[in-house]
Design an enzyme around this catalytic site. Structure first.
Site, mmCIF file in Angstrom:
data_model
loop_
_atom_site.group_PDB
_atom_site.id
_atom_site.type_symbol
_atom_site.label_atom_id
_atom_site.label_comp_id
_atom_site.label_asym_id
_atom_site.label_seq_id
_atom_site.Cartn_x
_atom_site.Cartn_y
_atom_site.Cartn_z
ATOM 1 N N ASN A 78 0.079 1.595 -2.983
ATOM 2 C CA ASN A 78 0.364 3.030 -2.950
ATOM 3 C C ASN A 78 -0.893 3.857 -2.704
ATOM 4 O OD1 ASN A 78 2.947 2.211 -3.610
ATOM 5 N ND2 ASN A 78 2.658 2.538 -5.807
ATOM 6 N N ALA A 108 14.126 1.991 -7.196
ATOM 7 C CA ALA A 108 14.557 3.057 -6.277
ATOM 8 C C ALA A 108 13.696 2.995 -5.027
ATOM 9 C CB ALA A 108 14.408 4.416 -6.958
ATOM 10 N N VAL A 126 -9.945 -11.964 -9.790
ATOM 11 C CA VAL A 126 -10.946 -11.878 -8.717
ATOM 12 C C VAL A 126 -12.033 -10.922 -9.198
ATOM 13 C CG1 VAL A 126 -11.387 -11.252 -6.316
ATOM 14 C CG2 VAL A 126 -9.245 -12.387 -6.942
ATOM 15 N N ASN A 133 0.657 -8.969 -14.524
ATOM 16 C CA ASN A 133 1.536 -10.147 -14.584
ATOM 17 C C ASN A 133 1.913 -10.518 -13.162
ATOM 18 O OD1 ASN A 133 3.164 -7.454 -15.077
ATOM 19 N ND2 ASN A 133 4.516 -8.830 -13.950
ATOM 20 N N THR A 148 12.064 0.459 -11.457
ATOM 21 C CA THR A 148 13.454 0.901 -11.468
ATOM 22 C C THR A 148 14.161 0.543 -10.162
ATOM 23 O OG1 THR A 148 12.606 2.724 -12.787
ATOM 24 C CG2 THR A 148 14.859 2.925 -12.077
ATOM 25 N N HIS A 177 3.300 6.236 -10.142
ATOM 26 C CA HIS A 177 3.159 6.154 -8.681
ATOM 27 C C HIS A 177 1.849 6.838 -8.295
ATOM 28 C CE1 HIS A 177 7.847 6.274 -8.744
ATOM 29 N NE2 HIS A 177 7.382 5.086 -9.050
ATOM 30 N N THR A 237 7.167 2.710 -3.234
ATOM 31 C CA THR A 237 6.987 1.285 -2.916
ATOM 32 C C THR A 237 7.495 0.928 -1.516
ATOM 33 O OG1 THR A 237 7.222 0.855 -5.264
ATOM 34 C CG2 THR A 237 7.356 -1.048 -3.807
ATOM 35 N N GLU A 247 -3.738 -13.771 -9.092
ATOM 36 C CA GLU A 247 -3.124 -12.784 -9.987
ATOM 37 C C GLU A 247 -3.796 -12.876 -11.358
ATOM 38 O OE1 GLU A 247 -0.907 -10.127 -10.117
ATOM 39 O OE2 GLU A 247 -1.672 -10.200 -12.170
#
Ligand code: FAD
Length: 537
Positions: free
Chosen positions: A490, A130, A239, A119, A128, A457, A502, A36
């Protein structure tokens, strides 16, 4: 293949985490190393920052997630200082603009609100939560319905799905009643006004503990479990390159951003889940350049507004006692402004939009105290209608071999345009949003279309499909032409999609991980397709 395969995962968001979890649970001797680029900003790796009660701590976690826009934290994240450009609009808290306007920033004049999070937990620490299911033409046509049902249920389990969050909120129920009166007769069976499924765990006090990558990782971050012993998460580790041996990934070159040291990590398989722009960027940087890489970019456009709830209409549906207990419940968690989430889902042809209707105590902006709707004790709703973008090869991201970004990777430019087809649906969605607003109360913010990129998105840039000419990955998310390189996120969604993606991407990841596990066990049935031109030296 080794009996104890090492699988590397690039990116620690919900999708990389789904790969790690499924692979380690299916392969009892495998090891997963997750890289990460950003820092761990919560005590529990990948937790939603919405769960942090202390406002200062929450603000700090958000700022540290903002990569090149992390303010004073920037250099501690291994990102060189750069000139700050005045006058940029800011990204949502916890995220950073891709085109942030300083040296090394991407170029996105036609997609200016495009943003990412850097992060542990990725955007999944700021989301959110959903998690609606895709429907009708939003679904992937190469996955049969019965398999899809299993995949999406598994994904819901990984995300701690709640279908009836806040369903006991009397104000939330009254909002549904009013919307149903307005739209109910026009909507098909099963696609009416309803609560919005969310990811998290309801708490005894009526609040939610929101899900993040930590929820998906589950036992992998519980000390003492077998899977935790085989899982390693390296934060602040970028990476830089995928090393190939023909159509086979040998390993990755990683940079420890604390020490600036580079090293080579050999792997048996690689999963790249570093978001819809930075995954294709890494592939491109490594000479992996299928024709569809970065093309067919879509998002769902969002028309939004805020409405003050009408006191008379609400009082006809909610008693004073119920309102008082609702206010008491909201007061227990002032740090989390969402009190109920409703929706009108996508249906075809009746309602080709996804409407999200969030009930909150206050508007998301400072309302002039002299405004007649200021201080409405019934509260407000923030509404967004998601409108689809039809995929076109012209929309997408192109990479430069000559210009590097702030991380030293090939810089990129996003080119994107709405066509008459989208403009027409945006106009229709705006008309419906006006109807919804009038049914609920009075507008305190007029309906407006958010700038391109605002949905957060981003889809299509590594689409999965059955044709190597128009997709980057095969139906099991493996990059065409490679035997051990899998992509996730996505970017794989090939359809015109109006809703939060997601859950769909986690379901696709579950399929990809199961297939990869099968191959690593030696039970694979499919050979890598030779698409030699995809690999450039
Ligand atoms: P990400 O979560 O973006 O994680 C990718 C990670 O890869 C990042 O942490 C990044 O630092 C890392 N990375 C990138 N390049 C490298 C590299 N070279 N080396 C190492 N690491 C690298 N979606 C929904 O479905 N519902 C919602 O309600 C919703 N609300 C949202 C609200 C907000 C404010 C935001 C920001 C997002 C929201 N989303 C929502 C989107 C959702 O968070 C994403 O769909 C999801 O996080 C994608 O997961 P991912 O694992 O593919 O990528």
């Amino acid at each position: 293949m080794s009996d104890t395969p090492t699988i590397a995962v690039v990116g620690s968001g919900p999708i990389g985490s789904a790969y790690a979890r499924v692979l380690l649970e299916l392969l009892p001797h495998a090891r997963v190393i997750m890289f990460e680029a950003g820092p761990q900003v919560t005590q529990r790796p990948g937790e939603s920052v919405r769960n942090i009660a202390d406002p200062d701590e929450k603000a700090r976690a958000r700022e540290r997630s903002q990569g090149p826009q992390a303010g004073d934290f920037r250099e501690s994240l291994g990102i060189p200082a750069a000139a700050v450009v005045e006058g940029m609009f800011t990204a949502r808290q916890g995220t950073h603009l891709l085109d942030f306007g300083a040296e090394g920033s991407a170029h996105a004049p036609t997609f200016p609100a495009a943003a990412a999070a850097t992060n542990v937990g990725g955007q999944g620490s700021h989301w959110t939560c959903a998690i609606p299911r895709p429907a009708f033409s939003e679904k992937l046509d190469f996955i049969a319905d019965d398999e899809w049902e299993d995949l999406v249920s598994t994904a819901e389990g990984l995300l701690h799905h709640q279908s009836a969050a806040f369903s006991d909120s009397p104000v939330g129920a009254a909002i549904r009643t009013l919307l149903d009166r307005e739209f109910g007769a026009e909507l098909p069976e099963g696609y009416g006004v309803s609560t919005l499924p969310v990811a998290g765990d309801p708490q005894p006090d009526g609040s939610m503990r929101w899900a993040g990558a930590d929820t998906v990782l589950g036992p992998l971050i519980e000390p003492g479990t077998d899977v935790a012993a085989r899982f390693e998460l390296r934060d602040l580790t970028l990476v830089r390159r995928i090393e190939l041996d023909g159509s086979h990934v040998r390993g990755v070159v990683v940079e420890d951003l604390r020490t600036r040291e580079e090293s080579f990590v050999p792997v048996d398989a690689l999963v790249v889940a570093a978001d819809a722009f930075r995954s294709p960027q890494l592939l491109w940087a490594s000479g992996i350049r299928p024709a569809a890489l970065g093309r067919y970019l879509t998002e769902h456009h969002v028309v939004i507004s805020t409405v003050s709830l009408d006191a008379d209409r609400m009082a006809a549906l909610v008693t004073e006692d119920e309102l008082q207990s609702e206010l008491a419940r909201r007061a227990t968690n002032p740090a989390d402004p969402v009190a109920a989430v409703n929706r009108i889902p996508f249906s075809e042809p009746e309602h080709p939009y996804s409407a999200q209707i969030m009930y909150a105590e206050n508007p998301p902006f400072a309302l002039d105290p002299a405004h007649p709707a200021a201080g409405n004790r019934w509260g407000y709703v923030n509404m967004g209608f998601g409108v689809r973008k039809f995929p076109r090869v012209e929309d997408g991201v192109t990479f430069s071999d000559d210009e590097l970004d702030y991380r030293g990777l090939p810089n990129f430019t996003i080119e994107y345009a709405l066509t008459e087809r989208e403009d027409a649906e945006i106009a229709q969605a705006t008309a419906r949003l006006r109807r919804a607003g009038h049914a609920l109360g009075t507008f305190v913010a007029d309906p407006r279309l958010l700038p391109n990129g605002s949905s957060l998105h981003y889809m299509g840039t590594m689409r999965a499909g059955t044709d190597p000419e128009t997709s980057v990955a095969d139906p099991y998310s493996r990059v065409w032409g490679f035997d051990n390189l899998v992509v996730g996120g996505n970017g794989l969604i090939p359809t015109a999609n109006t809703m939060n993606p997601t859950l769909t991407s986690v379901a696709i990841a579950v399929r990809g991980a199961r297939h990869l596990a099968e191959e690593l066990r030696g039970g694979g049935t499919t050979e890598a397709e030779p698409v030699a031109e995809a690999v450039e030296a």
